[in-house]
Design a protein around this motif. Structure first.
Motif, PDB file in Angstrom:
ATOM      1  N   THR A  29       0.843  -1.201   0.000  1.00  0.00           N
ATOM      2  CA  THR A  29       0.000   0.000   0.000  1.00  0.00           C
ATOM      3  C   THR A  29       0.872   1.243   0.000  1.00  0.00           C
ATOM      4  O   THR A  29       1.901   1.298   0.662  1.00  0.00           O
ATOM      5  CB  THR A  29      -0.904   0.024   1.238  1.00  0.00           C
ATOM      6  OG1 THR A  29      -0.090  -0.125   2.397  1.00  0.00           O
ATOM      7  CG2 THR A  29      -1.927  -1.087   1.193  1.00  0.00           C
ATOM      8  N   GLY A  88     -12.473  -9.976   4.990  1.00  0.00           N
ATOM      9  CA  GLY A  88     -11.215 -10.173   4.268  1.00  0.00           C
ATOM     10  C   GLY A  88     -11.244 -11.319   3.282  1.00  0.00           C
ATOM     11  O   GLY A  88     -10.203 -11.886   2.973  1.00  0.00           O
ATOM     12  N   LEU A 110     -12.770  -6.178   7.526  1.00  0.00           N
ATOM     13  CA  LEU A 110     -11.916  -6.094   6.338  1.00  0.00           C
ATOM     14  C   LEU A 110     -12.849  -6.134   5.129  1.00  0.00           C
ATOM     15  O   LEU A 110     -13.378  -7.178   4.761  1.00  0.00           O
ATOM     16  CB  LEU A 110     -10.927  -7.264   6.300  1.00  0.00           C
ATOM     17  CG  LEU A 110      -9.814  -7.207   7.357  1.00  0.00           C
ATOM     18  CD1 LEU A 110      -9.048  -8.526   7.407  1.00  0.00           C
ATOM     19  CD2 LEU A 110      -8.863  -6.052   7.093  1.00  0.00           C
ATOM     20  N   MET A 124      -9.573  -1.563   5.591  1.00  0.00           N
ATOM     21  CA  MET A 124      -9.718  -2.024   6.971  1.00  0.00           C
ATOM     22  C   MET A 124     -10.536  -0.985   7.746  1.00  0.00           C
ATOM     23  O   MET A 124     -10.133   0.172   7.867  1.00  0.00           O
ATOM     24  CB  MET A 124      -8.353  -2.216   7.641  1.00  0.00           C
ATOM     25  CG  MET A 124      -8.477  -2.792   9.047  1.00  0.00           C
ATOM     26  SD  MET A 124      -6.868  -3.270   9.735  1.00  0.00           S
ATOM     27  CE  MET A 124      -6.156  -1.648  10.006  1.00  0.00           C
ATOM     28  N   ASN A 157      -6.275   1.903   4.046  1.00  0.00           N
ATOM     29  CA  ASN A 157      -5.934   1.065   2.900  1.00  0.00           C
ATOM     30  C   ASN A 157      -4.954  -0.022   3.347  1.00  0.00           C
ATOM     31  O   ASN A 157      -3.882   0.297   3.845  1.00  0.00           O
ATOM     32  CB  ASN A 157      -5.308   1.960   1.824  1.00  0.00           C
ATOM     33  CG  ASN A 157      -4.894   1.188   0.592  1.00  0.00           C
ATOM     34  OD1 ASN A 157      -5.361   0.082   0.350  1.00  0.00           O
ATOM     35  ND2 ASN A 157      -4.010   1.784  -0.204  1.00  0.00           N
ATOM     36  N   VAL A 158      -5.332  -1.270   3.181  1.00  0.00           N
ATOM     37  CA  VAL A 158      -4.438  -2.354   3.575  1.00  0.00           C
ATOM     38  C   VAL A 158      -4.347  -3.391   2.455  1.00  0.00           C
ATOM     39  O   VAL A 158      -5.152  -3.385   1.520  1.00  0.00           O
ATOM     40  CB  VAL A 158      -4.910  -3.074   4.869  1.00  0.00           C
ATOM     41  CG1 VAL A 158      -4.952  -2.108   6.045  1.00  0.00           C
ATOM     42  CG2 VAL A 158      -6.262  -3.739   4.671  1.00  0.00           C
ATOM     43  N   GLN A 159      -3.362  -4.240   2.557  1.00  0.00           N
ATOM     44  CA  GLN A 159      -3.296  -5.410   1.678  1.00  0.00           C
ATOM     45  C   GLN A 159      -3.229  -6.637   2.563  1.00  0.00           C
ATOM     46  O   GLN A 159      -2.693  -6.580   3.672  1.00  0.00           O
ATOM     47  CB  GLN A 159      -2.080  -5.319   0.748  1.00  0.00           C
ATOM     48  CG  GLN A 159      -2.234  -4.215  -0.281  1.00  0.00           C
ATOM     49  CD  GLN A 159      -1.080  -4.139  -1.270  1.00  0.00           C
ATOM     50  OE1 GLN A 159      -0.126  -4.900  -1.179  1.00  0.00           O
ATOM     51  NE2 GLN A 159      -1.186  -3.224  -2.215  1.00  0.00           N
ATOM     52  N   LEU A 160      -3.784  -7.725   2.084  1.00  0.00           N
ATOM     53  CA  LEU A 160      -3.801  -8.948   2.873  1.00  0.00           C
ATOM     54  C   LEU A 160      -2.759  -9.931   2.350  1.00  0.00           C
ATOM     55  O   LEU A 160      -2.599 -10.096   1.149  1.00  0.00           O
ATOM     56  CB  LEU A 160      -5.188  -9.604   2.823  1.00  0.00           C
ATOM     57  CG  LEU A 160      -6.335  -8.731   3.328  1.00  0.00           C
ATOM     58  CD1 LEU A 160      -7.633  -9.523   3.317  1.00  0.00           C
ATOM     59  CD2 LEU A 160      -6.062  -8.179   4.723  1.00  0.00           C
ATOM     60  N   GLY A 161      -2.051 -10.552   3.299  1.00  0.00           N
ATOM     61  CA  GLY A 161      -1.039 -11.541   2.912  1.00  0.00           C
ATOM     62  C   GLY A 161      -1.533 -12.940   3.225  1.00  0.00           C
ATOM     63  O   GLY A 161      -2.566 -13.128   3.825  1.00  0.00           O
ATOM     64  N   LYS A 211      -5.276 -17.253   8.978  1.00  0.00           N
ATOM     65  CA  LYS A 211      -4.070 -17.022   8.163  1.00  0.00           C
ATOM     66  C   LYS A 211      -4.065 -15.660   7.463  1.00  0.00           C
ATOM     67  O   LYS A 211      -3.156 -15.355   6.699  1.00  0.00           O
ATOM     68  CB  LYS A 211      -3.920 -18.141   7.133  1.00  0.00           C
ATOM     69  CG  LYS A 211      -3.484 -19.438   7.797  1.00  0.00           C
ATOM     70  CD  LYS A 211      -3.040 -20.461   6.793  1.00  0.00           C
ATOM     71  CE  LYS A 211      -2.578 -21.720   7.528  1.00  0.00           C
ATOM     72  NZ  LYS A 211      -2.895 -22.939   6.793  1.00  0.00           N
ATOM     73  N   ILE A 212      -5.111 -14.841   7.721  1.00  0.00           N
ATOM     74  CA  ILE A 212      -5.144 -13.511   7.098  1.00  0.00           C
ATOM     75  C   ILE A 212      -4.158 -12.597   7.820  1.00  0.00           C
ATOM     76  O   ILE A 212      -4.244 -12.410   9.028  1.00  0.00           O
ATOM     77  CB  ILE A 212      -6.568 -12.917   7.148  1.00  0.00           C
ATOM     78  CG1 ILE A 212      -7.505 -13.752   6.280  1.00  0.00           C
ATOM     79  CG2 ILE A 212      -6.554 -11.464   6.683  1.00  0.00           C
ATOM     80  CD1 ILE A 212      -8.942 -13.283   6.294  1.00  0.00           C
ATOM     81  N   LYS A 213      -3.234 -12.054   7.055  1.00  0.00           N
ATOM     82  CA  LYS A 213      -2.240 -11.145   7.619  1.00  0.00           C
ATOM     83  C   LYS A 213      -2.460  -9.771   6.984  1.00  0.00           C
ATOM     84  O   LYS A 213      -2.571  -9.652   5.774  1.00  0.00           O
ATOM     85  CB  LYS A 213      -0.843 -11.672   7.288  1.00  0.00           C
ATOM     86  CG  LYS A 213       0.219 -11.270   8.274  1.00  0.00           C
ATOM     87  CD  LYS A 213       1.533 -12.004   7.983  1.00  0.00           C
ATOM     88  CE  LYS A 213       2.155 -11.514   6.684  1.00  0.00           C
ATOM     89  NZ  LYS A 213       3.149 -12.407   6.121  1.00  0.00           N
ATOM     90  N   VAL A 214      -2.548  -8.747   7.813  1.00  0.00           N
ATOM     91  CA  VAL A 214      -2.807  -7.408   7.288  1.00  0.00           C
ATOM     92  C   VAL A 214      -1.506  -6.625   7.174  1.00  0.00           C
ATOM     93  O   VAL A 214      -0.754  -6.505   8.124  1.00  0.00           O
ATOM     94  CB  VAL A 214      -3.791  -6.647   8.205  1.00  0.00           C
ATOM     95  CG1 VAL A 214      -3.933  -5.203   7.746  1.00  0.00           C
ATOM     96  CG2 VAL A 214      -5.145  -7.334   8.220  1.00  0.00           C
ATOM     97  N   THR A 215      -1.240  -6.135   5.948  1.00  0.00           N
ATOM     98  CA  THR A 215      -0.107  -5.241   5.756  1.00  0.00           C
ATOM     99  C   THR A 215      -0.632  -3.822   5.875  1.00  0.00           C
ATOM    100  O   THR A 215      -1.488  -3.439   5.093  1.00  0.00           O
ATOM    101  CB  THR A 215       0.470  -5.409   4.322  1.00  0.00           C
ATOM    102  OG1 THR A 215       0.266  -6.753   3.917  1.00  0.00           O
ATOM    103  CG2 THR A 215       1.909  -5.045   4.266  1.00  0.00           C
TER     104      THR A 215
END
Lengths: 439, 313
Positions: A181, A355, A388, A426, A435-439, B200-204
């Protein structure tokens, strides 16, 4: 304590009544100030202070209802209310070396319906906005044609016209976030996107008029700006739905959008819709111009690059809530967003609050048009829990908007263009959205 | 079908005749059908037809040497592109980066990325220098093209003279590096339930402070106030009010029971706050002043009442 005069008692009542309307911190300050002043001597002045800002609320008769407004043509060309001065295009300075060859974004968080007002359509210039005099502007059609033509604007506008509602999007929309992000607001994550009614002549009509020669396969469109902005377009598209456009949202194009005439390729990379169009050349091969080799090609992890990646694939984003539009209260909310596809109509949009673990199908709202912004909405009951938020669009070809991981898996992180992945906001328990991205 | 058409041919002819213009407009027109505009002269076209193709189509007669190009480059180009084409600031680098396309930070330059030298000639001629487009002569453009190729070690002879005649001999290192659009290249499935493991959801989280956000500050402050107030109200309620208002003790209206609250809410916040502040005895029961907690601030009390109302609407 000294007994207050009757006037003062009335005044206090008024102050208290008005304070009830204010948020509590302001209310306390207001009450304190009001009291201090009213007990003092400057009574007359206090009335003004106490009433300021609230005198137009019921049961009072609004200020504007007690006098006359301005008359006709006091503003010959209307503009938005001064209270809407925050609704403007914005740029991110560090993206480009100079504002003359740069980009700005549409305030998507403030847009209603599907039409972007002409003055808020995102800008992309390669050499600034040329000031073209329409009387001295000409369009030349040359190359593999029977009748190379030169047209004035009046002549162009005498051909039968067509109007369409289509989105216009820069393929770099969202392109800053391949690696993570970077943008803190919707205007910057998705704002290289607008949708207008466009009016012009079908390019196929003009091509019929000049007579395309056998063996012709490509067309070069070229602008009259200082960049001589140019792109090669396959004849197949040119004969399908490409327009030579002179009007936008019911009036002549804005200078920023190519006044007096531009090409318009529905559903395709915005830069192929050459602005300030001065020339169309028909040929049998593409020209490999700078903007289809050095730029607007998509580098893959193996070092090869995708070329002529014209179509803007299906995309969507939630516009309320978003970083600019946080949740202001608990309870029922109407979540809203936009979806669009360069391949046709939006068929369905799903929304996830967790999410991407589970999804619900949202309702498509208003007009659902091919290659146009389509609104979706869904009711949610928010009780302060962190969420999310994601949206996932599906178009009429069955294409499902991919996740960012899927895109990265296929294309790596260096392809700059065509990042149409599912976006995540989020929602924090305090109502703010980031603003986030999910890993 | 065909027989039907034959039988009623005269009717169809009449229909088409009646529809006249509409019918004819459904088919491609002969060239010149509308007769709008005029045939462009060769001179007019020549003045504007500036595009150059990889096969050399469009290249004018002319030539320029690497050393001539160096002089022009230093005078007109180096200010943005750097003395050796390395690029000043965010202006594009023109040279270097060969072999970096598969690296984490690829450098896409004329030498490392561009597939055709014709693009260089075309772009310099149509758009450069940035502040004075279409001001370079054809010979200057040949010279600059030669010099940029020299900076990229595609031409290694300082005395090389580039011309229309030898242009086709230039081969760019990345000429085979491009492939035609093959999307959709990614297939997603519209899964609806249990699509991934929530654990397993990881937030960046977002990088802060690099986008212009002045317009957001006001809204954020408002939200903060609002949310602070809700949080504070809930806290005060738990501490000082919940004992009675959770259970209905002493006739207290239970929070969340809309029937008990609808008439009270209708009386307005002002009265509710006054009763909560000073105490109140009614038909249903008795409310002690500040719920029996005299140390409660006015602000906290108002927050608690607002919270109770918000939960009971």
């Amino acid at each position: 304590m000294k007994r207050l005069s009757e006037n003062t008692t009335d005044l206090l009542k008024e102050i208290k009544a008005e304070a009830a309307e204010l948020p509590q911190k302001k209310r306390r300050d207001f009450l304190l100030n009001g009291l201090k002043l009213s007990v003092g001597s400057a009574l007359a002045a206090t009335v003004g202070t106490a009433m300021a800002g609230k005198e137009s609320l019921p049961p009072n008769v609004p200020v504007w209802s007690r006098k006359l407004g301005r008359g006709v043509v006091s503003v010959p060309y209307g503009h938005p209310s001064k209270h809407e001065s925050d609704v403007v295009r914005r740029t991110v300075d560090w993206l480009t070396a100079d504002s003359i060859s740069s980009i700005s974004m549409t305030p998507l968080h403030e847009m209603k319906g599907i039409i972007t007002p002409s003055g808020l359509v995102f800008e992309r210039y390669h050499a600034g906005v040329p000031e073209v005099n329409p009387d001295d502007h000409r369009i030349i059609i040359n190359g593999m044609v029977d009748r190379p033509l030169i047209l004035t604007m009046d002549q162009l506008m005498s051909f039968p016209s067509e109007s369409v509602i289509n989105f216009l999007e820069c393929p770099a929309n969202g392109g800053m976030e391949w690696r993570g992000t970077q943008m803190e607001a919707l205007q910057f994550t998705h704002g290289m996107l607008s949708c207008c009614e466009w009016t012009g002549v079908k390019l196929s009509t003009l091509l019929d008029e000049v007579g395309i020669q056998k063996g012709a396969k490509w067309l070069l469109a070229e602008g009259a700006d200082g960049a001589g902005m140019s792109r090669s377009i396959p004849l197949e598209k040119a004969l399908d739905d490409t327009l030579v456009v002179y009007a936008q949202n019911g009036e002549m194009l804005r200078p920023e959008q190519g006044y007096p005439v531009r090409l318009f390729n529905p559903g395709w990379e915005g830069n192929t819709s050459i602005k300030w169009l001065r020339r169309l050349e028909i040929g049998d091969k593409p020209w490999y111009q700078r903007e289809e080799t050095s730029k607007y090609t998509d580098l893959m992890p193996d070092g090869t690059a995708r070329k002529f990646s014209f179509v803007q694939e299906t995309n969507s984003v939630i516009t309320s809530p978003c970083p600019e539009k946080p949740m202001m209260h608990r309870g029922i909310h109407h979540l809203e967003g936009i979806a669009w596809s360069g391949r046709g109509k939006i068929k369905r949009v799903d929304v996830s609050l967790d999410g991407g673990v589970s999804w619900q199908t949202a309702k498509l709202k208003g007009l659902v048009l091919s290659k146009a912004i389509t609104r979706f909405g869904m009711e949610i009951n928010w009780q302060g829990e962190p969420l999310l938020l994601q949206s996932r669009a599906i178009d009429e070809t069955g294409y499902v908007q991919p996740t960012l991981s899927q895109l990265r898996e296929a294309r790596g992180s260096n392809s700059i263009y065509h990042k149409n992945s599912i976006h995540t906001w989020m929602l924090d328990k305090d109502g703010t959205v980031s603003n986030v991205q999910l890993g | 079908m065909y027989n039907w058409v034959k039988k009623y041919f005269h009717v169809l002819v009449l229909i088409f005749a009646a529809q006249g213009f509409i019918a004819s407009s459904a088919f491609a027109k002969e060239p010149g059908y509308y007769g709008l505009g005029r045939i462009a002269t060769e001179e007019e076209i020549a003045g504007w037809d500036i595009d150059i193709r990889p096969d050399g189509q469009g290249l004018p007669v002319g030539s320029g040497s690497v050393s001539q190009g160096e002089g022009i480059f230093d005078a007109k180009c180096a200010v943005c592109h750097g003395d050796f084409g390395e690029g000043e600031g965010r202006w594009p680098a023109l040279a270097g980066g060969i072999g970096t396309l598969t690296e984490d930070r690829p450098e896409k330059t004329v030498g490392s990325y561009w597939p055709y030298a014709s693009t260089l000639w075309d772009y310099i001629h149509r758009a450069m220098p940035f502040t004075a487009p279409q001001s370079l002569t054809d010979n200057e453009t040949y010279a600059l093209t030669a010099y940029v190729l020299y900076l990229n070690e595609i031409i290694d002879d300082e005395d090389f003279v580039l011309s229309r005649d030898n242009f086709a001999e230039i081969e760019m290192p990345n000429k085979d590096g491009f492939f035609i659009d093959n999307r959709p290249d990614v297939i997603n499935i519209a899964c609806m339930e249990n699509c991934k493991d929530p654990s397993k959801i990881k937030v960046t989280s977002a990088i802060k402070g690099i986008t212009p956000l002045k317009h957001l500050e006001q809204t954020a402050a408002e939200t903060e106030n609002k949310v602070d107030s809700t949080k504070r109200g809930m806290g005060v309620y738990e501490q000082s009010c919940a004992m009675c208002h959770d259970s209905g003790l002493a006739g207290a209206p239970i929070v969340g029971d809309n029937k008990l609250w609808v008439d009270r809410i209708a009386q307005g916040m002002e009265l509710l706050v006054e009763h909560a502040t000073n105490g109140f005895t009614g038909d249903a029961g008795m409310m002690p002043a500040k719920g029996g907690n005299p140390s409660l601030s006015e602000e906290d009390l108002v927050a608690a009442v607002e919270y109770m109302v918000s939960q009971s609407r």
